[in-house]
Design a protein around this motif. Structure first.
Motif, PDB file in Angstrom:
ATOM      1  N   LEU A  64       0.832  -1.203   0.000  1.00 59.42           N
ATOM      2  CA  LEU A  64       0.000   0.000   0.000  1.00 59.42           C
ATOM      3  C   LEU A  64       0.869   1.256   0.000  1.00 59.42           C
ATOM      4  O   LEU A  64       0.604   2.216  -0.730  1.00 59.42           O
ATOM      5  N   LYS A  65       1.904   1.250   0.813  1.00 58.59           N
ATOM      6  CA  LYS A  65       2.788   2.414   0.868  1.00 58.59           C
ATOM      7  C   LYS A  65       3.542   2.594  -0.442  1.00 58.59           C
ATOM      8  O   LYS A  65       3.758   3.711  -0.902  1.00 58.59           O
ATOM      9  N   ALA A  66       3.937   1.479  -1.040  1.00 56.83           N
ATOM     10  CA  ALA A  66       4.694   1.551  -2.290  1.00 56.83           C
ATOM     11  C   ALA A  66       3.824   2.040  -3.443  1.00 56.83           C
ATOM     12  O   ALA A  66       4.290   2.774  -4.318  1.00 56.83           O
ATOM     13  N   GLN A  67       2.574   1.621  -3.457  1.00 56.72           N
ATOM     14  CA  GLN A  67       1.688   1.963  -4.567  1.00 56.72           C
ATOM     15  C   GLN A  67       1.143   3.376  -4.471  1.00 56.72           C
ATOM     16  O   GLN A  67       0.813   3.975  -5.477  1.00 56.72           O
ATOM     17  N   ALA A  68       1.049   3.907  -3.262  1.00 62.52           N
ATOM     18  CA  ALA A  68       0.463   5.235  -3.108  1.00 62.52           C
ATOM     19  C   ALA A  68       1.194   6.015  -2.030  1.00 62.52           C
ATOM     20  O   ALA A  68       0.619   6.392  -1.012  1.00 62.52           O
ATOM     21  N   PRO A  69       2.491   6.280  -2.225  1.00 64.17           N
ATOM     22  CA  PRO A  69       3.233   6.997  -1.189  1.00 64.17           C
ATOM     23  C   PRO A  69       2.679   8.381  -0.883  1.00 64.17           C
ATOM     24  O   PRO A  69       2.786   8.868   0.220  1.00 64.17           O
ATOM     25  N   ALA A  70       2.052   9.013  -1.877  1.00 66.83           N
ATOM     26  CA  ALA A  70       1.501  10.350  -1.638  1.00 66.83           C
ATOM     27  C   ALA A  70       0.313  10.313  -0.700  1.00 66.83           C
ATOM     28  O   ALA A  70      -0.090  11.332  -0.139  1.00 66.83           O
ATOM     29  N   GLU A  71      -0.293   9.136  -0.513  1.00 62.15           N
ATOM     30  CA  GLU A  71      -1.463   9.021   0.345  1.00 62.15           C
ATOM     31  C   GLU A  71      -1.099   8.744   1.797  1.00 62.15           C
ATOM     32  O   GLU A  71      -1.964   8.496   2.635  1.00 62.15           O
ATOM     33  N   THR A  72       0.213   8.740   2.092  1.00 63.29           N
ATOM     34  CA  THR A  72       0.629   8.577   3.480  1.00 63.29           C
ATOM     35  C   THR A  72       0.356   9.896   4.176  1.00 63.29           C
ATOM     36  O   THR A  72       1.233  10.704   4.392  1.00 63.29           O
ATOM     37  N   SER A  73      -0.901  10.098   4.513  1.00 62.50           N
ATOM     38  CA  SER A  73      -1.408  11.367   5.015  1.00 62.50           C
ATOM     39  C   SER A  73      -1.470  11.339   6.531  1.00 62.50           C
ATOM     40  O   SER A  73      -0.927  10.465   7.195  1.00 62.50           O
ATOM     41  N   LYS A  74      -2.185  12.311   7.071  1.00 64.02           N
ATOM     42  CA  LYS A  74      -2.363  12.377   8.513  1.00 64.02           C
ATOM     43  C   LYS A  74      -2.997  11.104   9.044  1.00 64.02           C
ATOM     44  O   LYS A  74      -2.602  10.592  10.093  1.00 64.02           O
ATOM     45  N   THR A  75      -3.976  10.564   8.292  1.00 66.09           N
ATOM     46  CA  THR A  75      -4.638   9.337   8.740  1.00 66.09           C
ATOM     47  C   THR A  75      -3.641   8.191   8.842  1.00 66.09           C
ATOM     48  O   THR A  75      -3.631   7.447   9.829  1.00 66.09           O
ATOM     49  N   GLN A  76      -2.782   8.022   7.835  1.00 67.48           N
ATOM     50  CA  GLN A  76      -1.794   6.953   7.874  1.00 67.48           C
ATOM     51  C   GLN A  76      -0.800   7.186   9.004  1.00 67.48           C
ATOM     52  O   GLN A  76      -0.366   6.243   9.665  1.00 67.48           O
ATOM     53  N   GLN A  77      -0.436   8.434   9.233  1.00 70.36           N
ATOM     54  CA  GLN A  77       0.497   8.728  10.320  1.00 70.36           C
ATOM     55  C   GLN A  77      -0.107   8.339  11.670  1.00 70.36           C
ATOM     56  O   GLN A  77       0.573   7.762  12.527  1.00 70.36           O
ATOM     57  N   VAL A  78      -1.386   8.615  11.847  1.00 68.06           N
ATOM     58  CA  VAL A  78      -2.050   8.230  13.094  1.00 68.06           C
ATOM     59  C   VAL A  78      -2.032   6.714  13.254  1.00 68.06           C
ATOM     60  O   VAL A  78      -1.744   6.194  14.341  1.00 68.06           O
ATOM     61  N   ILE A  79      -2.313   5.989  12.173  1.00 68.04           N
ATOM     62  CA  ILE A  79      -2.295   4.521  12.226  1.00 68.04           C
ATOM     63  C   ILE A  79      -0.909   4.029  12.606  1.00 68.04           C
ATOM     64  O   ILE A  79      -0.757   3.131  13.452  1.00 68.04           O
ATOM     65  N   ASP A  80       0.119   4.618  12.014  1.00 68.99           N
ATOM     66  CA  ASP A  80       1.495   4.217  12.321  1.00 68.99           C
ATOM     67  C   ASP A  80       1.833   4.491  13.781  1.00 68.99           C
ATOM     68  O   ASP A  80       2.486   3.673  14.451  1.00 68.99           O
ATOM     69  N   ILE A  81       1.387   5.641  14.288  1.00 66.41           N
ATOM     70  CA  ILE A  81       1.662   5.977  15.686  1.00 66.41           C
ATOM     71  C   ILE A  81       0.961   4.994  16.615  1.00 66.41           C
ATOM     72  O   ILE A  81       1.556   4.493  17.581  1.00 66.41           O
ATOM     73  N   MET A  82      -0.297   4.692  16.329  1.00 71.00           N
ATOM     74  CA  MET A  82      -1.041   3.780  17.200  1.00 71.00           C
ATOM     75  C   MET A  82      -0.462   2.368  17.153  1.00 71.00           C
ATOM     76  O   MET A  82      -0.416   1.668  18.170  1.00 71.00           O
ATOM     77  N   ASP A  83       0.004   1.954  15.979  1.00 70.77           N
ATOM     78  CA  ASP A  83       0.682   0.654  15.878  1.00 70.77           C
ATOM     79  C   ASP A  83       1.936   0.638  16.745  1.00 70.77           C
ATOM     80  O   ASP A  83       2.217  -0.348  17.429  1.00 70.77           O
ATOM     81  N   ASP A  84       2.680   1.727  16.698  1.00 75.34           N
ATOM     82  CA  ASP A  84       3.915   1.820  17.474  1.00 75.34           C
ATOM     83  C   ASP A  84       3.615   1.762  18.969  1.00 75.34           C
ATOM     84  O   ASP A  84       4.315   1.090  19.741  1.00 75.34           O
ATOM     85  N   LEU A  85       2.575   2.443  19.398  1.00 74.01           N
ATOM     86  CA  LEU A  85       2.193   2.398  20.812  1.00 74.01           C
ATOM     87  C   LEU A  85       1.824   0.978  21.225  1.00 74.01           C
ATOM     88  O   LEU A  85       2.210   0.512  22.301  1.00 74.01           O
ATOM     89  N   GLY A  86       1.088   0.294  20.363  1.00 71.12           N
ATOM     90  CA  GLY A  86       0.720  -1.090  20.666  1.00 71.12           C
ATOM     91  C   GLY A  86       1.914  -2.009  20.738  1.00 71.12           C
ATOM     92  O   GLY A  86       1.937  -2.974  21.507  1.00 71.12           O
ATOM     93  N   ASP A  87       2.931  -1.713  19.945  1.00 72.46           N
ATOM     94  CA  ASP A  87       4.141  -2.539  19.934  1.00 72.46           C
ATOM     95  C   ASP A  87       5.066  -2.215  21.101  1.00 72.46           C
ATOM     96  O   ASP A  87       6.105  -2.869  21.264  1.00 72.46           O
ATOM     97  N   SER A  88       4.706  -1.195  21.897  1.00 71.80           N
ATOM     98  CA  SER A  88       5.581  -0.769  22.992  1.00 71.80           C
ATOM     99  C   SER A  88       5.134  -1.313  24.344  1.00 71.80           C
ATOM    100  O   SER A  88       5.623  -0.853  25.381  1.00 71.80           O
ATOM    101  N   LEU A  89       4.234  -2.279  24.344  1.00 72.71           N
ATOM    102  CA  LEU A  89       3.684  -2.770  25.607  1.00 72.71           C
ATOM    103  C   LEU A  89       4.743  -3.372  26.514  1.00 72.71           C
ATOM    104  O   LEU A  89       4.749  -3.163  27.718  1.00 72.71           O
ATOM    105  N   PHE A  90       5.649  -4.143  25.947  1.00 77.23           N
ATOM    106  CA  PHE A  90       6.570  -4.928  26.758  1.00 77.23           C
ATOM    107  C   PHE A  90       7.909  -4.219  26.950  1.00 77.23           C
ATOM    108  O   PHE A  90       8.975  -4.805  26.770  1.00 77.23           O
TER     109      PHE A  90
END
Length: 287
Positions: free
Chosen positions: A171-197
């Motif tokens: 998805l990122k490769a096919q539409a890099p211009a669409e890595t918008s605020k929404t995608q950034q929020v998703i990335d941040i929330m994924d990172d928070l979830g991966d920081s549990l341990f």
């Protein structure tokens, strides 16, 4: 996890994990990870390489070139995704005198045909997914850990996580211009979830996403309705409940695993969010 030195490939230890059990023990038969590897600081170039299974490579650093079946020589860099498919001849690797940091995954199964029929396209072209992504690297390391466990259910989870990882890369490769605020929020929330341990480090997470701590707090508050620290504690306590019910680990061991060095502080938090102490929760739920 097998670590070994091969100075023809890299001056650093290589990490290789091969499927540690009989594939017939897996519930997920449509996608099997055969091996995964991390080649940090790779210096070797492969000429006329041919493979019998599907694989992909993610570059987490450095750069070089990639060529499939005598096609055009493509420049690749950190954040690139490269495919290696059966029966095709490849020339690929870092430039002479250079290096790249490589994660690779070899896999097989009928699921691949489904991908090729929909979202996995133009596989002989290198994909540029952007610069090194902390959330994606966390997923990669989780796949390594699941594979290393040797447990069939974990290896099935690794395969499903690999599919998600690859889908997101595409998805990122096919539409890099669409890595918008929404995608950034998703990335941040994924990172928070991966920081549990691990101990929570807001400064490090903000730095990984090139934002200020105040922006991180605002994003989490807008997305979840909770202040940043409260949201993290809720995630950790939810995971603590799961660990309490499914293991015999002591409260101190659980607190340590979730990044709480003070078991009394952890117990107070647990009671705040659950209503009872960790000990009482275990005794009540396991009756």
């Amino acid at each position: 996890m097998t670590k070994f030195m091969d100075y023809l490939i890299s001056p650093y230890p290589l990490r290789i994990i091969t499927l540690p059990i009989d594939a017939s023990k897996l519930k997920l038969q449509s996608l099997t990870i055969l091996n995964v590897g991390h080649l940090p600081g790779r210096i070797s170039f492969r000429h006329q390489a041919k493979f019998s299974k599907w694989a992909f490579i993610y570059l987490a650093g450095g750069g070089g070139s990639y060529q499939a079946d005598n096609g055009p020589v493509q420049r690749v860099e950190s954040g690139s995704l490269l495919f290696l498919r059966p029966g095709v001849i490849y020339n690929y690797g870092p430039d002479q005198g250079g290096y790249w940091d490589e994660y690779y995954f070899t896999f097989e199964g009928s699921r691949i045909d489904e991908w090729l029929g929909s979202w996995l396209t133009n596989v002989d072209s290198a994909k540029h997914t952007g610069h090194e992504d902390a959330a994606q690297l966390n997923r990669i390391e989780r796949i390594f850990m699941l594979m290393e466990s040797g447990l069939p259910d974990n290896i099935d989870r690794a395969a499903l996580l690999l599919e998600t990882l690859l889908f997101d890369f595409m998805l990122k490769a096919q539409a890099p211009a669409e890595t918008s605020k929404t995608q950034q929020v998703i990335d941040i929330m994924d990172d928070l979830g991966d920081s549990l341990f691990q101990p929570f480090d807001a400064k490090a997470i903000a730095k990984r996403h090139h934002i200020s701590i105040s922006t991180l707090r605002r994003v989490v508050s807008e997305y979840t309705g909770y202040p940043l620290n409260a949201y993290i504690n809720r995630l950790k306590i939810a995971e603590a409940k799961n660990i309490i019910l499914n293991t015999d680990n002591s409260v101190k061991e659980i607190a340590d695993s979730l990044g709480y060095k003070d078991v009394f502080y952890f117990s107070r938090l647990f009671k705040k969010y659950v209503g009872v102490s960790p000990h009482n929760y275990r005794n009540t739920m396991q009756r």
